[in-house]
Design a protein around this motif. Structure first.
Motif, PDB file in Angstrom:
ATOM      1  N   ASP A  97      73.894  26.330   9.451  1.00 44.75           N
ATOM      2  CA  ASP A  97      75.097  27.146   9.281  1.00 44.75           C
ATOM      3  C   ASP A  97      76.256  26.587  10.098  1.00 44.75           C
ATOM      4  N   HIS A  98      75.946  26.219  11.346  1.00 42.19           N
ATOM      5  CA  HIS A  98      77.007  25.704  12.220  1.00 42.19           C
ATOM      6  C   HIS A  98      77.559  24.367  11.719  1.00 42.19           C
ATOM      7  N   LEU A  99      76.654  23.463  11.347  1.00 43.92           N
ATOM      8  CA  LEU A  99      77.090  22.129  10.949  1.00 43.92           C
ATOM      9  C   LEU A  99      77.829  22.125   9.618  1.00 43.92           C
ATOM     10  N   THR A 100      77.572  23.101   8.775  1.00 45.81           N
ATOM     11  CA  THR A 100      78.275  23.168   7.495  1.00 45.81           C
ATOM     12  C   THR A 100      79.590  23.941   7.596  1.00 45.81           C
ATOM     13  N   SER A 101      79.660  24.918   8.521  1.00 48.08           N
ATOM     14  CA  SER A 101      80.884  25.715   8.633  1.00 48.08           C
ATOM     15  C   SER A 101      81.859  25.170   9.666  1.00 48.08           C
ATOM     16  N   SER A 102      81.333  24.539  10.744  1.00 44.68           N
ATOM     17  CA  SER A 102      82.206  24.020  11.806  1.00 44.68           C
ATOM     18  C   SER A 102      81.704  22.667  12.293  1.00 44.68           C
ATOM     19  N   VAL A 135      61.240  28.081  14.604  1.00 39.85           N
ATOM     20  CA  VAL A 135      61.921  26.843  14.248  1.00 39.85           C
ATOM     21  C   VAL A 135      62.744  27.024  12.975  1.00 39.85           C
ATOM     22  N   ASP A 136      62.248  27.820  12.034  1.00 39.08           N
ATOM     23  CA  ASP A 136      63.010  28.072  10.816  1.00 39.08           C
ATOM     24  C   ASP A 136      64.365  28.693  11.145  1.00 39.08           C
ATOM     25  N   HIS A 137      64.376  29.633  12.096  1.00 42.50           N
ATOM     26  CA  HIS A 137      65.633  30.256  12.497  1.00 42.50           C
ATOM     27  C   HIS A 137      66.552  29.238  13.167  1.00 42.50           C
ATOM     28  N   ALA A 138      65.988  28.393  14.021  1.00 41.55           N
ATOM     29  CA  ALA A 138      66.787  27.382  14.709  1.00 41.55           C
ATOM     30  C   ALA A 138      67.428  26.427  13.715  1.00 41.55           C
ATOM     31  N   ILE A 139      66.639  25.969  12.744  1.00 41.72           N
ATOM     32  CA  ILE A 139      67.164  25.064  11.721  1.00 41.72           C
ATOM     33  C   ILE A 139      68.246  25.768  10.902  1.00 41.72           C
ATOM     34  N   GLY A 140      67.996  27.036  10.557  1.00 39.10           N
ATOM     35  CA  GLY A 140      68.998  27.781   9.801  1.00 39.10           C
ATOM     36  C   GLY A 140      70.294  27.950  10.574  1.00 39.10           C
ATOM     37  N   ASP A 141      70.191  28.249  11.866  1.00 37.40           N
ATOM     38  CA  ASP A 141      71.386  28.403  12.708  1.00 37.40           C
ATOM     39  C   ASP A 141      72.170  27.098  12.779  1.00 37.40           C
ATOM     40  N   MET A 142      71.461  25.993  13.001  1.00 38.29           N
ATOM     41  CA  MET A 142      72.150  24.706  13.112  1.00 38.29           C
ATOM     42  C   MET A 142      72.764  24.297  11.783  1.00 38.29           C
ATOM     43  N   GLN A 149      83.076  20.043  13.159  1.00 35.78           N
ATOM     44  CA  GLN A 149      83.844  19.381  14.199  1.00 35.78           C
ATOM     45  C   GLN A 149      83.554  19.938  15.591  1.00 35.78           C
ATOM     46  N   ARG A 150      82.857  21.061  15.655  1.00 32.25           N
ATOM     47  CA  ARG A 150      82.593  21.702  16.938  1.00 32.25           C
ATOM     48  C   ARG A 150      81.190  21.357  17.433  1.00 32.25           C
ATOM     49  N   PRO A 151      81.026  21.032  18.728  1.00 28.49           N
ATOM     50  CA  PRO A 151      79.685  20.764  19.271  1.00 28.49           C
ATOM     51  C   PRO A 151      78.864  22.048  19.318  1.00 28.49           C
ATOM     52  N   PHE A 152      77.559  21.906  19.430  1.00 27.27           N
ATOM     53  CA  PHE A 152      76.701  23.092  19.509  1.00 27.27           C
ATOM     54  C   PHE A 152      75.688  22.935  20.634  1.00 27.27           C
ATOM     55  N   PHE A 153      75.232  24.050  21.159  1.00 22.56           N
ATOM     56  CA  PHE A 153      74.128  24.110  22.110  1.00 22.56           C
ATOM     57  C   PHE A 153      73.082  25.050  21.532  1.00 22.56           C
ATOM     58  N   HIS A 154      71.854  24.577  21.421  1.00 23.54           N
ATOM     59  CA  HIS A 154      70.797  25.431  20.877  1.00 23.54           C
ATOM     60  C   HIS A 154      69.589  25.388  21.799  1.00 23.54           C
ATOM     61  N   TYR A 155      69.124  26.563  22.216  1.00 23.39           N
ATOM     62  CA  TYR A 155      67.959  26.687  23.085  1.00 23.39           C
ATOM     63  C   TYR A 155      66.793  27.231  22.266  1.00 23.39           C
ATOM     64  N   VAL A 156      65.713  26.475  22.197  1.00 21.43           N
ATOM     65  CA  VAL A 156      64.535  26.885  21.431  1.00 21.43           C
ATOM     66  C   VAL A 156      63.383  27.083  22.417  1.00 21.43           C
TER      67      VAL A 156
END
Length: 210
Positions: A10-15, A1-8, A17-24
């Motif tokens: 990073d995405h939400l702060t850098s992009s 979960v720590d990795h998932a939160i970190g990935d999201m 405006q772009r949607p994301f899909f995350h599979y945990v």
């Protein structure tokens, strides 16, 4: 979960405006059931009444909530599942601990899902996100009639004795065990249905989707 939160993050702060899909993908609740002891200890004594009583109670609750149709009948115990009251005290003690560990494993997983939800809410993205929970298809019988501290050993090499299981009871849920609940508890998790994950019954496989 720590990795998932970190990935999201990073995405939400850098992009943003772009949607994301995350599979945990969680290990829970597939065996072996490994979980910190504080989660196991929370359930100490919860299953002392045994799988017959707990299964009847769950079925009654399902009827009250309308989860199953009013005309539903509870399937009888599967072949090979003994009556709880007929088990030796040592077997009941180990079996309870195996089920307590399974319950703790499930709560630990629920806690991690909660962390993900809290993160999305904190980032202002929860109302902008579709969350899908998809489960495996039901509880599994590999633990056998009494359950096992080391299910792989029990399946492949030699059956565990109650004396062996009891001597290792403190290891259940930790990295020195490969534990799995008994078939009686598996049928409880599949209430009100027959059989287990590995076999079809009634023409299909049922898997929860929320």
């Amino acid at each position: 979960v720590d990795h998932a939160i970190g990935d999201m993050r990073d995405h939400l702060t850098s992009s943003p405006q772009r949607p994301f899909f995350h599979y945990v993908a969680f290990g829970a609740c597939h065996w072996p059931h490994h979980v910190p002891s504080e989660f196991i200890d929370k359930y100490q004594g919860r299953y002392a009444e045994g799988w017959d009583v707990v299964r009847e109670r769950r079925f009654k609750r399902q009827l009250e909530l309308g989860i199953v149709p009013a005309a539903t009948l509870l399937a009888p115990r599967n072949p090979g599942v003994p009556a709880w009251d007929g088990l030796a005290e040592d077997t009941r003690r180990v079996s309870q601990r195996l089920q307590e560990t399974y319950a703790g494993f499930m709560e630990h997983t629920d806690t991690q899902i909660g962390r993900l939800i809290d993160f999305l809410q904190g980032m202002g993205q929860l109302d902008n996100t579709i969350v899908i929970l998809l489960s495996d298809n039901g509880a599994s019988p590999e633990g056998g009639a009494a359950g096992a501290v080391n299910a792989r050993r029990n399946l492949v090499y030699e059956k565990e004795t109650s004396a062996y299981s009891l001597s290792r009871i403190a290891e259940i849920g930790g990295d020195r065990a490969f534990n799995h609940y008994a078939t009686g508890w598996a049928q409880v998790s599949n209430t009100p249905l027959k059989w287990y994950k590995r076999g079809n019954h009634g023409g299909g496989i049922r898997a929860p989707l929320i």
